[in-house]
Motif scaffolding. Structure first.
Motif, PDB file in Angstrom:
ATOM      1  N   ALA A 138       7.252  33.149  32.023  1.00 18.95           N
ATOM      2  CA  ALA A 138       5.987  33.273  32.734  1.00 18.95           C
ATOM      3  C   ALA A 138       6.238  34.099  33.979  1.00 18.95           C
ATOM      4  N   GLU A 139       5.172  34.501  34.632  1.00 20.36           N
ATOM      5  CA  GLU A 139       5.333  35.339  35.815  1.00 20.36           C
ATOM      6  C   GLU A 139       4.608  34.739  37.005  1.00 20.36           C
ATOM      7  N   VAL A 181       9.784  25.825  39.656  1.00 20.36           N
ATOM      8  CA  VAL A 181       8.582  26.652  39.575  1.00 20.36           C
ATOM      9  C   VAL A 181       7.550  26.050  40.517  1.00 20.36           C
ATOM     10  N   LEU A 182       7.286  26.761  41.585  1.00 24.31           N
ATOM     11  CA  LEU A 182       6.274  26.276  42.525  1.00 24.31           C
ATOM     12  C   LEU A 182       4.931  26.849  42.111  1.00 24.31           C
ATOM     13  N   ALA A 183       3.923  25.973  42.090  1.00 27.44           N
ATOM     14  CA  ALA A 183       2.615  26.450  41.678  1.00 27.44           C
ATOM     15  C   ALA A 183       1.535  25.794  42.504  1.00 27.44           C
ATOM     16  N   GLU A 184       0.404  26.489  42.583  1.00 25.20           N
ATOM     17  CA  GLU A 184      -0.740  25.939  43.292  1.00 25.20           C
ATOM     18  C   GLU A 184      -1.524  25.113  42.281  1.00 25.20           C
ATOM     19  N   LEU A 223       5.128  27.047  28.194  1.00 24.87           N
ATOM     20  CA  LEU A 223       6.554  27.330  28.344  1.00 24.87           C
ATOM     21  C   LEU A 223       6.764  28.251  29.537  1.00 24.87           C
ATOM     22  N   LEU A 224       7.592  27.823  30.480  1.00 24.15           N
ATOM     23  CA  LEU A 224       7.824  28.647  31.674  1.00 24.15           C
ATOM     24  C   LEU A 224       9.146  29.386  31.592  1.00 24.15           C
ATOM     25  N   VAL A 255       8.895  23.552  30.874  1.00 30.62           N
ATOM     26  CA  VAL A 255       7.464  23.737  30.607  1.00 30.62           C
ATOM     27  C   VAL A 255       6.677  23.297  31.839  1.00 30.62           C
ATOM     28  N   ALA A 256       5.406  23.675  31.858  1.00 25.57           N
ATOM     29  CA  ALA A 256       4.562  23.309  32.989  1.00 25.57           C
ATOM     30  C   ALA A 256       4.117  21.856  32.843  1.00 25.57           C
TER      31      ALA A 256
END
Lengths: 394, 97
Positions: A213-214, A244-247, A224-225, A194-195
């Protein structure tokens, strides 16, 4: 040249012989087995000779018969040296004590070095070693062989896979390898990803599991990823793994002053030493210096150890640096730059190691009472994947 | 030492090709240039000064002249002389002398 070797051990005498029957005297002595060397002519009836100490009684016995006068000039060799030493007992004992001390110190263990182990295991090895009688300050006479110690250590500490014990001079060097237990993953724990934070996904790599997720999707915290349920509604879960890399975005508020005080020292320091016994200290060196300017003082205590016993007397070393205070006023641009830098640094400290700052923006800037207040928005790229175990309810 | 004994010795040493110094009690003198003289088979020191050394052997007397003479080593029958040697003279004693 039968004799003449090892005259240093036998001892030699340099004499002058004077008399009318000089040659006859010398000849008579030689006949009795004396060795004469370096016979030099001085004047009319006087010669200088060198004889061995052991021949001296013969010379003394015969000189009366031949009416010769004998005068001893110098005495050389070990017997005389020993005789002289006998009257200087203090010197002899000092030399002896010196030798004994050197011998004892050379046979004392001074240090134990352990490498390759984590601190816990290191402490255990150390305590085991001291139970075998190996600790700094103990003598090496009664110590076991390094190989024996190696065997004992491996027997007594099961966590050790291997240990190398080497004795080098007065120090022990140990190199250990810890046993790593590879626990079999007993059962895959069912889990989802999850995030952990709100963010915009920039990159996704799910090694196990099914992504839900996309990329370029904005997710909220807890979304939920990826799921460990490979088939929808099958109820069979595996352990989901991935990155999961995210900004993500952070709001940072910083205050900074326009003026700052700095203490500047150059590296030059004056040393002064004193001997300290508990709180009482006796200055030894460098106490005469007077300081008018501002100084900064650093003190270190060196404790002395003797055979593992701490001597209550300590050597205190004080370093005195010249200190200069400087007022520095910063322009508002500099101040802003500085604060942005510090803000970024402190933010990075709070985040994961892999987190990277990609962009920052000043939202608000205000100045009052010599202070600059900033509100920043910082863009960070980081891993937001968080594993969440699923209870399957069975 | 009687005359016939002397002649016999002389003859033996020549016939068997033996070294003369062994058979005849003569001094054996080895010199290295004029620096050293190594004298064996001597029986006594008669005179010693830095210019002249006189040495006795079984059958006579030996006189060594030189400059700055000194005896490096002296044993029962050996003598090592150092200095600047000039001459070695022999003075054989007459029979019965």
């Amino acid at each position: 040249m039968r004799r003449g070797q090892l005259t240093v051990l036998q001892g030699t005498l340099v004499l002058t012989v004077e008399g009318q029957l000089l040659e006859a005297f010398i000849h008579a002595c030689v006949k009795q087995g004396c060795t004469f060397s370096d016979i030099t002519y001085l004047n009319g009836r006087k010669v200088k000779v060198t004889v061995l100490l052991q021949d001296w009684p013969v010379l003394r016995r015969l000189r009366k018969n031949y009416r010769c006068k004998i005068k001893i000039l110098t005495k050389k060799g070990a017997p005389f040296f020993l005789n002289r030493l006998r009257s200087r007992k203090a010197l002899v004992t000092a030399v002896l004590i010196g030798f004994i001390a050197a011998f004892l110190l050379a046979n004392t263990l001074w240090s134990i070095k352990i490498t390759g182990l984590d601190p816990e295991l290191e402490a255990e090895v150390e305590s085991k070693l001291s139970s075998y009688g190996i600790q700094p300050g103990s003598s090496t006479f009664s110590m076991k062989q390094p190989r024996e110690i190696q065997r004992l250590l491996l027997e007594d500490i099961p966590e050790l896979l291997w240990v190398g014990v080497k004795k080098q001079g007065t120090s022990y060097q140990l190199y250990g390898v810890k046993q790593t237990n590879f626990d079999e993953a007993d059962k895959p724990k069912p889990s989802n990803i999850v995030a952990a934070k709100k963010g915009l996904i920039t990159k996704m790599f799910i090694s196990k599991g099914r992504p839900t997720a996309e990329v370029n999707e904005v997710v909220k915290k807890g979304k939920l990823l990826a799921t460990g349920e490979l088939k929808e509604d099958s109820g069979e879960f595996i352990e989901a793994e991935g990155e999961v890399l995210a900004e993500t975005w952070y709001r940072v508020e910083v205050d900074s002053e326009l003026e700052r005080e700095q203490n500047i020292t150059d590296g030059d320091a004056d040393h002064s030493f004193s001997i300290a016994i508990n709180d009482f200290s006796i200055p030894v060196w460098g106490f005469w210096r007077k300081y008018e300017e501002q100084v900064r003082m650093e003190s270190y205590n060196h404790s002395l150890e003797l055979f593992g016993w701490k001597v209550p007397v300590q050597l205190r070393e004080s370093l005195i640096y010249n200190n200069e205070e400087q007022q520095q006023s910063l322009s508002s641009d500099q101040s802003v730059n500085n604060s942005v830098e510090t803000a970024k640094q402190s933010l990075l400290l709070q985040l994961d190691e892999e987190a990277e700052i990609t962009d920052e923006k000043i939202l608000h800037e205000s100045k009052d009472h010599g202070k600059v207040k900033l509100i920043l928005l910082v863009k960070v790229e980081e891993n937001i994947a968080e594993t969440k175990y699923v209870s399957q309810g069975d | 030492m009687s005359k016939w004994q002397n002649q016999l010795r002389n003859w033996v040493s020549q016939y068997f090709d033996l070294p003369a110094d062994v058979m005849l009690d003569l001094p054996r003198i080895t010199t290295i240039g004029s620096l050293h003289a190594y004298i064996e088979n001597c029986t006594g020191l008669l005179h010693f000064s830095d210019r002249e050394v006189r040495i006795q052997y079984r059958r006579g007397e030996l006189s060594i002249k030189g400059k700055d003479l000194r005896i490096k080593m002296m044993l029962k029958q050996e003598l090592l002389l150092e200095g600047e040697l000039i001459s070695i003279d022999f003075k054989e004693l007459k029979e019965g002398g």
